[in-house]
Design a protein around this motif. Structure first.
Motif, PDB file in Angstrom:
ATOM      1  N   PHE A 151      35.076  35.110  30.352  1.00  0.00           N
ATOM      2  CA  PHE A 151      33.882  35.700  30.413  1.00  0.00           C
ATOM      3  C   PHE A 151      32.776  34.771  31.295  1.00  0.00           C
ATOM      4  CE2 PHE A 151      33.055  39.976  28.150  1.00  0.00           C
ATOM      5  CZ  PHE A 151      34.429  40.174  28.439  1.00  0.00           C
ATOM      6  N   PRO A 152      31.880  34.836  32.224  1.00  0.00           N
ATOM      7  CA  PRO A 152      31.216  34.072  32.822  1.00  0.00           C
ATOM      8  C   PRO A 152      30.167  33.310  31.965  1.00  0.00           C
ATOM      9  CG  PRO A 152      30.908  36.202  33.908  1.00  0.00           C
ATOM     10  CD  PRO A 152      31.726  36.354  32.642  1.00  0.00           C
ATOM     11  N   GLU A 153      30.023  31.898  32.261  1.00  0.00           N
ATOM     12  CA  GLU A 153      29.033  31.467  31.603  1.00  0.00           C
ATOM     13  C   GLU A 153      27.399  31.650  31.894  1.00  0.00           C
ATOM     14  OE1 GLU A 153      29.217  29.083  29.161  1.00  0.00           O
ATOM     15  OE2 GLU A 153      31.272  29.109  29.340  1.00  0.00           O
ATOM     16  N   PRO A 154      26.733  31.807  31.042  1.00  0.00           N
ATOM     17  CA  PRO A 154      25.258  32.445  31.449  1.00  0.00           C
ATOM     18  C   PRO A 154      24.503  31.528  32.146  1.00  0.00           C
ATOM     19  CG  PRO A 154      25.645  32.344  29.213  1.00  0.00           C
ATOM     20  CD  PRO A 154      26.677  31.939  29.578  1.00  0.00           C
ATOM     21  N   GLY A 155      24.015  32.042  33.604  1.00  0.00           N
ATOM     22  CA  GLY A 155      23.524  31.532  34.579  1.00  0.00           C
ATOM     23  C   GLY A 155      24.440  30.685  35.709  1.00  0.00           C
ATOM     24  N   GLN A 156      25.649  30.842  35.402  1.00  0.00           N
ATOM     25  CA  GLN A 156      26.536  30.124  36.396  1.00  0.00           C
ATOM     26  C   GLN A 156      27.179  31.314  37.329  1.00  0.00           C
ATOM     27  OE1 GLN A 156      27.244  26.963  36.305  1.00  0.00           O
ATOM     28  NE2 GLN A 156      25.397  27.041  34.892  1.00  0.00           N
ATOM     29  N   PRO A 157      27.494  30.765  38.411  1.00  0.00           N
ATOM     30  CA  PRO A 157      27.756  31.703  39.540  1.00  0.00           C
ATOM     31  C   PRO A 157      29.376  32.079  39.340  1.00  0.00           C
ATOM     32  CG  PRO A 157      27.758  29.458  40.506  1.00  0.00           C
ATOM     33  CD  PRO A 157      27.192  29.284  39.017  1.00  0.00           C
ATOM     34  N   GLU A 158      29.690  32.987  38.271  1.00  0.00           N
ATOM     35  CA  GLU A 158      30.901  33.264  37.884  1.00  0.00           C
ATOM     36  C   GLU A 158      30.922  34.825  37.915  1.00  0.00           C
ATOM     37  OE1 GLU A 158      32.000  28.947  35.428  1.00  0.00           O
ATOM     38  OE2 GLU A 158      31.529  30.858  34.476  1.00  0.00           O
ATOM     39  N   ALA A 159      32.189  35.393  38.077  1.00  0.00           N
ATOM     40  CA  ALA A 159      32.277  36.743  38.073  1.00  0.00           C
ATOM     41  C   ALA A 159      33.666  37.060  37.372  1.00  0.00           C
ATOM     42  CB  ALA A 159      32.292  37.395  39.435  1.00  0.00           C
ATOM     43  N   VAL A 160      33.643  38.356  36.677  1.00  0.00           N
ATOM     44  CA  VAL A 160      34.772  38.745  36.147  1.00  0.00           C
ATOM     45  C   VAL A 160      35.125  40.081  37.092  1.00  0.00           C
ATOM     46  CG1 VAL A 160      36.115  39.874  34.308  1.00  0.00           C
ATOM     47  CG2 VAL A 160      34.829  37.686  34.044  1.00  0.00           C
ATOM     48  N   ILE A 161      36.464  40.385  37.501  1.00  0.00           N
ATOM     49  CA  ILE A 161      36.599  41.610  38.110  1.00  0.00           C
ATOM     50  C   ILE A 161      38.277  42.253  37.585  1.00  0.00           C
ATOM     51  CG2 ILE A 161      35.706  41.102  40.592  1.00  0.00           C
ATOM     52  CD1 ILE A 161      38.420  40.190  41.525  1.00  0.00           C
ATOM     53  N   SER A 162      37.820  43.663  37.840  1.00  0.00           N
ATOM     54  CA  SER A 162      39.264  44.252  37.238  1.00  0.00           C
ATOM     55  C   SER A 162      40.420  43.906  38.127  1.00  0.00           C
ATOM     56  CB  SER A 162      38.883  45.727  36.770  1.00  0.00           C
ATOM     57  OG  SER A 162      38.830  46.399  38.299  1.00  0.00           O
ATOM     58  N   GLY A 163      41.688  44.325  37.567  1.00  0.00           N
ATOM     59  CA  GLY A 163      42.826  44.311  38.378  1.00  0.00           C
ATOM     60  C   GLY A 163      42.742  45.094  39.706  1.00  0.00           C
ATOM     61  N   ARG A 164      42.300  46.143  39.788  1.00  0.00           N
ATOM     62  CA  ARG A 164      42.128  47.014  40.702  1.00  0.00           C
ATOM     63  C   ARG A 164      41.358  46.224  41.901  1.00  0.00           C
ATOM     64  NH1 ARG A 164      45.418  51.554  41.794  1.00  0.00           N
ATOM     65  NH2 ARG A 164      45.879  52.466  39.777  1.00  0.00           N
ATOM     66  N   VAL A 165      40.191  45.688  41.547  1.00  0.00           N
ATOM     67  CA  VAL A 165      39.206  45.125  42.563  1.00  0.00           C
ATOM     68  C   VAL A 165      40.124  44.073  43.127  1.00  0.00           C
ATOM     69  CG1 VAL A 165      37.089  43.930  43.022  1.00  0.00           C
ATOM     70  CG2 VAL A 165      37.237  45.897  41.419  1.00  0.00           C
ATOM     71  N   ALA A 166      40.789  43.043  42.334  1.00  0.00           N
ATOM     72  CA  ALA A 166      41.637  41.835  42.722  1.00  0.00           C
ATOM     73  C   ALA A 166      42.645  42.535  43.629  1.00  0.00           C
ATOM     74  CB  ALA A 166      42.096  41.200  41.379  1.00  0.00           C
ATOM     75  N   ARG A 167      43.422  43.434  43.456  1.00  0.00           N
ATOM     76  CA  ARG A 167      44.258  43.881  44.381  1.00  0.00           C
ATOM     77  C   ARG A 167      43.695  44.319  45.506  1.00  0.00           C
ATOM     78  NH1 ARG A 167      47.938  48.724  42.923  1.00  0.00           N
ATOM     79  NH2 ARG A 167      47.761  48.100  40.676  1.00  0.00           N
ATOM     80  N   ASN A 168      42.715  45.021  45.629  1.00  0.00           N
ATOM     81  CA  ASN A 168      42.169  45.373  46.710  1.00  0.00           C
ATOM     82  C   ASN A 168      41.693  44.453  47.847  1.00  0.00           C
ATOM     83  OD1 ASN A 168      39.279  46.404  48.051  1.00  0.00           O
ATOM     84  ND2 ASN A 168      40.586  48.207  48.079  1.00  0.00           N
ATOM     85  N   LEU A 169      41.010  43.333  47.127  1.00  0.00           N
ATOM     86  CA  LEU A 169      40.385  42.352  47.810  1.00  0.00           C
ATOM     87  C   LEU A 169      41.592  41.065  48.202  1.00  0.00           C
ATOM     88  CD1 LEU A 169      37.001  42.211  46.441  1.00  0.00           C
ATOM     89  CD2 LEU A 169      37.745  43.227  48.628  1.00  0.00           C
ATOM     90  N   GLY A 170      42.614  41.177  47.350  1.00  0.00           N
ATOM     91  CA  GLY A 170      43.681  40.288  47.444  1.00  0.00           C
ATOM     92  C   GLY A 170      43.080  38.992  46.781  1.00  0.00           C
TER      93      GLY A 170
END
Lengths: 392, 218
Positions: free
Chosen positions: A143-162
């Motif tokens: 999961f992202p560290e609080p305050g850090q520019p980090e994100a979690v995405i689902s597999g579907r989003v990852a596949r869609n955007l490559g």
């Protein structure tokens, strides 16, 4: 007397030579073009409808996570926020969890161009709750560290955007997927829903507008629908925006209502053109068989029996053509789905019943045209003109 | 069996009134071979259409076993033709996409013995090895023999033959007439312009300008 048997001879058809299948099967050169026209018509219509239906289908799937939550936010005036929260706390529907979030939009791809998708800024505790609620699971990373520019995405989003773990989701030099810092993907979720989140603190510190969004979850989907309805009704004309899955569905239906009206006109035109073409073809084929009909009528077959037979033959050809059309459309759409759509995370339903329902007017119209053509040809048909060779 | 009483057939061709048959009085009895002789355009085919119910008389009456054709609907007349009559036309018309055997089965395929009977008929008409051939693979004489088999397949009361030998050479024509007489126990009404085809006829009528006159009786 002959002792030889006709059984086993490939030419021997049936004790019923006038069975509806005999002519189409023995005259494939004539029946196949008719079937092919129907197959192509069904393929065309079902294909168009399926591709069009894939758009609302995609909307429902891409934003499907919102089935599990109800969102609300003040219309620009944050001073209304406590009142809004209090309003939900008094709802008659039990709320399991209230989440305070920030949101920013980024683009996902669709067959009609980029679509906005929400990156939720939530605390890790709320993120854990939402991930489980939506039916997802952390498959890779963290999961992202609080305050850090980090994100979690689902597999579907990852596949869609490559994208994959370590790739950048938002960046300063991307107008449409903007963030003042590069927001890297630190986790991938597994599951069928589309979802993306980052830390609440990061969005609060770096993104505009400074407006929180309230997310409410109930114990189950049935209660969630009740909460949606209650929220929409009770906050009508208030200083709040309500986000619910049913309203998304309604908006989608409204958007596509006119498009489908246009589609109806296009399909009607297509069916008319195909039907006229088929009526002409059937008329040509009937003309080629006029000697056969004249002979049969002369030796004692009633006109109604011959008309019925011609209609049965047409029904058989049309039914087989339609079934082959449906099968071909299903096969083609399956190929399109696996080759073009699925790898990009797009949606299309090769078994979409609406797509095939749209093709039903094709066989009905063709059969009607066939029946009318047959009736017209037999209307004043004189078998003697055939046996006297006045008609070739 | 078939009785024509003052039967006439008038039709209009380009506004002109044509008297194809005039006041025909004729009877066809069971198992009788009736010949109708006449030159082209004399009205002999029209007479055949009147007697077989293919056309209704414009005046007078034609009946089969006491039942006037005029009292029958189109459907009843069709059923009568299919059940009681057989037809052999000038041209050997066969359904092109059916085998010889299937063409014969057209008129009667009601029982499980139909195939055996059709095979037997074709065999006895010398087509034992051709029954599964398509019409395009048969000669003109063979086709006409298939037509004869089809005409007698349902053991009709009457076979109407409209110049059945016209498309054949003389010996072929005689063979067809002979086969028809040999294999059919009911009546035969045959129209021809060739007197030699009617040597076995019980009665012969001549027809000229639509008027039929008896010329010979055995």
């Amino acid at each position: 007397m002959s002792t030889r048997s006709t059984r086993g001879n490939p030419r021997y058809a049936s004790r019923k030579p006038l069975a509806a299948w005999v002519f189409p099967v023995r005259n494939v050169g004539k029946s196949l073009p008719l079937m092919l026209v129907i197959v192509l018509a069904v393929l065309l219509i079902s294909g168009i409808v399926s591709v069009m239906n894939s758009i609302p289908l995609s909307v429902r799937n891409v934003y499907g996570y919102s089935k599990h939550i109800t969102g609300a936010t003040p219309r620009g005036d944050m001073s209304y926020f406590p009142e809004l929260k209090e309003h939900f706390e008094q709802s008659p529907i039990p709320i399991e969890r209230t989440i305070v979030a920030r949101t920013v939009l980024f683009n996902v791809r669709s067959i009609v161009g980029p679509w906005p998708f929400v990156l939720h800024g939530v605390s890790n505790a709320d993120a854990s709750y939402l991930v489980e609620k939506i039916g997802l699971k952390l498959a890779k990373g963290r999961f992202p560290e609080p305050g850090q520019p980090e994100a979690v995405i689902s597999g579907r989003v990852a596949r869609n955007l490559g994208l994959s773990l370590g790739d950048v989701l938002l960046r300063p030099d991307d107008e449409k997927n903007y963030s003042p810092f590069e927001v890297k993907i630190v986790g991938i979720l597994s599951g069928s829903e589309w979802f993306a989140f980052t830390s609440y603190e990061y969005l609060k510190e770096n993104h505009f507008p400074p407006v929180d969004v309230l997310i409410f979850a109930t114990p189950n989907l049935s209660e969630q629908r009740k909460l949606d309805a209650w929220a929409e009704e009770s906050l009508k004309s208030q200083r709040a925006l309500v986000f619910t899955f049913p309203s998304l569905e309604r908006d989608t239906q409204e958007t596509f209502r006119i498009l489908f009206k246009i589609l109806n006109v296009v399909v009607a035109l297509l069916v008319t053109v195909i039907t006229l073409m088929m009526a002409m073809l059937i008329n040509i084929y009937l003309s080629q068989r006029i000697v056969e009909f004249g002979l049969l009528q002369a030796i004692g077959f009633t006109q109604s029996k011959l008309i019925k037979r011609a209609i049965y033959e047409a029904s058989l050809v049309v039914a087989i053509g339609w079934l082959f059309g449906v099968a071909s459309a299903c096969a083609l759409l399956s190929v399109i789905r696996s080759v073009l759509m699925d790898p990009r995370g797009f949606y299309i339903d090769p078994m979409d019943p609406a797509a095939y329902a749209y093709s039903i007017p094709v066989p009905i119209a063709i059969l009607t045209a066939a029946a009318a053509t047959v009736w017209w040809r037999f209307r004043k048909f004189d078998p003697i003109s055939v046996v006297e060779r006045r008609v070739a | 069996m078939i009785v024509a009483k003052s039967a006439s057939l008038v039709y209009f061709d380009h506004g002109r009134e044509i008297h194809a048959c005039r006041d025909i009085d004729m009877q066809v009895s069971d198992n009788e071979f009736v010949g109708i002789l006449g030159p082209s355009g004399s009205g002999k085919s029209s007479l055949l259409y009147l007697l077989s119910g293919l056309k209704n008389s414009t005046s007078g009456d034609v009946s089969f076993r006491g039942q006037s054709y005029k009292s029958l609907s189109d459907q009843e007349r069709s059923n009568l033709r299919l059940r009681e009559f057989g037809f052999v036309f000038q041209q050997p018309y066969l359904v092109g996409y059916l085998t010889a055997l299937e063409n014969v089965l057209l008129v009667d395929n009601s029982s499980s013995d139909s195939v055996t009977r059709a095979e037997s008929l074709l065999d006895s008409l010398g087509l034992g090895d051709r029954m599964n051939r398509m019409p395009s693979e048969l000669s003109g004489g063979e086709k006409q023999r298939v037509c004869v088999a089809r005409a007698i397949m349902s053991s009709p009361s009457v076979v109407f033959a409209d110049e059945p030998t016209a498309s054949l050479d003389h010996s072929g024509g005689l063979a067809v007439v002979s086969l028809l007489r040999q294999h059919h126990r009911g009546a035969v009404v045959m129209v021809t312009h060739d007197p030699s085809m009617l040597e076995d006829a019980d009665r012969i009528f001549t027809i000229a300008e639509g008027v039929a006159s008896p010329v010979h009786s055995k």
